[in-house]
Design an enzyme around this catalytic site. Structure first.
Site, PDB file in Angstrom:
ATOM      1  N   ARG A  89       0.725  -1.323   0.055  1.00  0.00           N
ATOM      2  CA  ARG A  89      -0.138  -0.366   0.048  1.00  0.00           C
ATOM      3  C   ARG A  89       0.841   1.461   0.307  1.00  0.00           C
ATOM      4  O   ARG A  89       0.128   2.181   0.041  1.00  0.00           O
ATOM      5  CB  ARG A  89      -0.878  -0.117   1.421  1.00  0.00           C
ATOM      6  CG  ARG A  89      -2.065  -0.306   0.857  1.00  0.00           C
ATOM      7  CD  ARG A  89      -2.487  -1.156   2.460  1.00  0.00           C
ATOM      8  NE  ARG A  89      -4.665   0.007   1.827  1.00  0.00           N
ATOM      9  CZ  ARG A  89      -5.218  -1.080   2.533  1.00  0.00           C
ATOM     10  NH1 ARG A  89      -4.909  -2.268   2.660  1.00  0.00           N
ATOM     11  NH2 ARG A  89      -6.613  -1.517   2.409  1.00  0.00           N
ATOM     12  N   ARG A 161     -18.080  -4.262   9.560  1.00  0.00           N
ATOM     13  CA  ARG A 161     -16.506  -3.594  10.011  1.00  0.00           C
ATOM     14  C   ARG A 161     -16.491  -2.417  10.675  1.00  0.00           C
ATOM     15  O   ARG A 161     -17.609  -1.445   9.824  1.00  0.00           O
ATOM     16  CB  ARG A 161     -15.689  -4.053   8.516  1.00  0.00           C
ATOM     17  CG  ARG A 161     -14.693  -5.264   8.519  1.00  0.00           C
ATOM     18  CD  ARG A 161     -14.503  -5.264   7.278  1.00  0.00           C
ATOM     19  NE  ARG A 161     -13.387  -3.856   7.250  1.00  0.00           N
ATOM     20  CZ  ARG A 161     -12.304  -3.929   6.558  1.00  0.00           C
ATOM     21  NH1 ARG A 161     -12.069  -4.640   5.486  1.00  0.00           N
ATOM     22  NH2 ARG A 161     -12.055  -3.006   6.461  1.00  0.00           N
TER      23      ARG A 161
HETATM   24  P1  AMP Z   1      -8.482  -3.603   4.302  1.00  0.00           P
HETATM   25  O1  AMP Z   1      -9.106  -4.843   4.826  1.00  0.00           O
HETATM   26  O2  AMP Z   1      -7.696  -4.055   3.607  1.00  0.00           O
HETATM   27  O3  AMP Z   1      -9.734  -2.693   3.710  1.00  0.00           O
HETATM   28  O4  AMP Z   1      -7.157  -2.645   5.671  1.00  0.00           O
HETATM   29  C1  AMP Z   1      -8.154  -2.846   6.769  1.00  0.00           C
HETATM   30  C2  AMP Z   1      -6.590  -1.698   7.090  1.00  0.00           C
HETATM   31  O5  AMP Z   1      -5.943  -2.528   7.267  1.00  0.00           O
HETATM   32  C3  AMP Z   1      -5.955  -0.175   6.764  1.00  0.00           C
HETATM   33  O6  AMP Z   1      -7.518   0.329   7.054  1.00  0.00           O
HETATM   34  C4  AMP Z   1      -5.001  -0.519   7.028  1.00  0.00           C
HETATM   35  O7  AMP Z   1      -5.363   0.449   8.461  1.00  0.00           O
HETATM   36  C5  AMP Z   1      -4.824  -1.859   7.590  1.00  0.00           C
HETATM   37  N1  AMP Z   1      -3.487  -2.216   6.538  1.00  0.00           N
HETATM   38  C6  AMP Z   1      -4.273  -3.421   5.781  1.00  0.00           C
HETATM   39  N2  AMP Z   1      -3.037  -3.491   4.446  1.00  0.00           N
HETATM   40  C7  AMP Z   1      -2.343  -2.856   4.754  1.00  0.00           C
HETATM   41  C8  AMP Z   1      -0.878  -2.503   4.525  1.00  0.00           C
HETATM   42  N3  AMP Z   1      -0.669  -2.999   3.269  1.00  0.00           N
HETATM   43  N4  AMP Z   1      -0.295  -1.584   4.711  1.00  0.00           N
HETATM   44  C9  AMP Z   1      -0.681  -0.541   6.060  1.00  0.00           C
HETATM   45  N5  AMP Z   1      -1.830  -1.121   6.884  1.00  0.00           N
HETATM   46  C10 AMP Z   1      -2.830  -1.806   5.779  1.00  0.00           C
END
Ligand code: AMP
Length: 218
Positions: A89, A161
């Site tokens: 990311r 969520r």
């Molecule tokens: P997601 O389920 O992919 O939408 O991720 C939920 C949250 O997890 C994000 O808003 C970030 O706070 C954290 N997160 C997930 N993947 C990453 C990543 N590759 N780098 C940093 N934070 C992450």
């Protein structure tokens, strides 16, 4: 084969990653799922990541890279195809991932950009539901479970969520534009970027993805 999924929250990356991993012998690594699991299990890493996630900010690179490294290195040696959902990311994470793959004498096969109109994306996010047990995602309109509000696989009630709250969604979106979107140029410059119109129905999006994978396998 190493596939990277890039896109703002709510474009269906997780759903498509699950579909791909069900069809092919590919292992899905979703950093969001891994972080939520670490929080549930109250690991040190989970405790450190929690407040960033609640605020809709990115978890620091070092923590996420530690998680991914561990997952890749503990996965069975028989598996050599991975889908990275929501990772990298940041440019720093992308560089670290390159280093990790280089040490395995490998490299990214394709980076898929999930593109969607902003308004449609926010509508989709507000209808998103998740199984608290297996983490599968559903949508009250676009990807309904077979029985209302119950996971098809675990038979438990679906939940929303906590970071799908509107203010947090807005924060997560601005984080995407500032920190993650530059990855599109990063992969495009290396001719690795493929863009998918993610606003179409799930099966049509999957058809495109499936074509990419089939071409890579040739
Ligand atoms: P997601 O389920 O992919 O939408 O991720 C939920 C949250 O997890 C994000 O808003 C970030 O706070 C954290 N997160 C997930 N993947 C990453 C990543 N590759 N780098 C940093 N934070 C992450």
């Amino acid at each position: 084969m190493f596939i990277v999924f890039i896109g703002p929250p709510g474009v269906g990356k997780g759903t498509q990653a699950n579909m791909l991993a069900e069809k092919y012998p590919m292992f899905k690594i979703s950093t969001g799922d891994l972080l939520r699991e670490a929080i549930r299990e109250k690991t040190t890493l989970g405790e450190r990541a929690k407040s960033f996630m609640e605020r809709g900010e990115l978890v620091p690179d070092a923590l996420v890279i530690e998680l991914v490294n561990e997952k890749v290195s503990t996965t069975s040696k028989d598996i050599n195809s991975f889908i990275f959902d929501g990772f990298p990311r940041t440019i720093e994470q992308a560089k670290q991932l390159d280093g990790l793959l280089l040490s395995k004498k490998s490299s990214i096969s394709v980076a898929v950009n999930f593109a969607m109109d902003e308004e449609e994306r926010v509508t989709r996010l507000s209808g998103r539901r998740m199984c608290p047990k297996c983490q599968r995602t559903y949508h009250i309109k676009f990807a309904k479970p077979k029985i209302d509000n119950l996971c098809d696989y675990c038979n438990v009630d679906l939940i929303q969520r906590s970071d799908d709250d509107e203010a947090v969604i807005r924060q997560r979106s601005s984080v995407y534009w500032e920190q993650t979107r530059p990855l599109l140029d990063f992969y495009d410059q290396r001719n690795l970027l493929q863009t998918i119109d993610a606003s179409r129905n799930i099966d049509l999006v999957f058809k495109d993805l499936d074509n990419f994978v089939a071409n890579l396998k040739k």
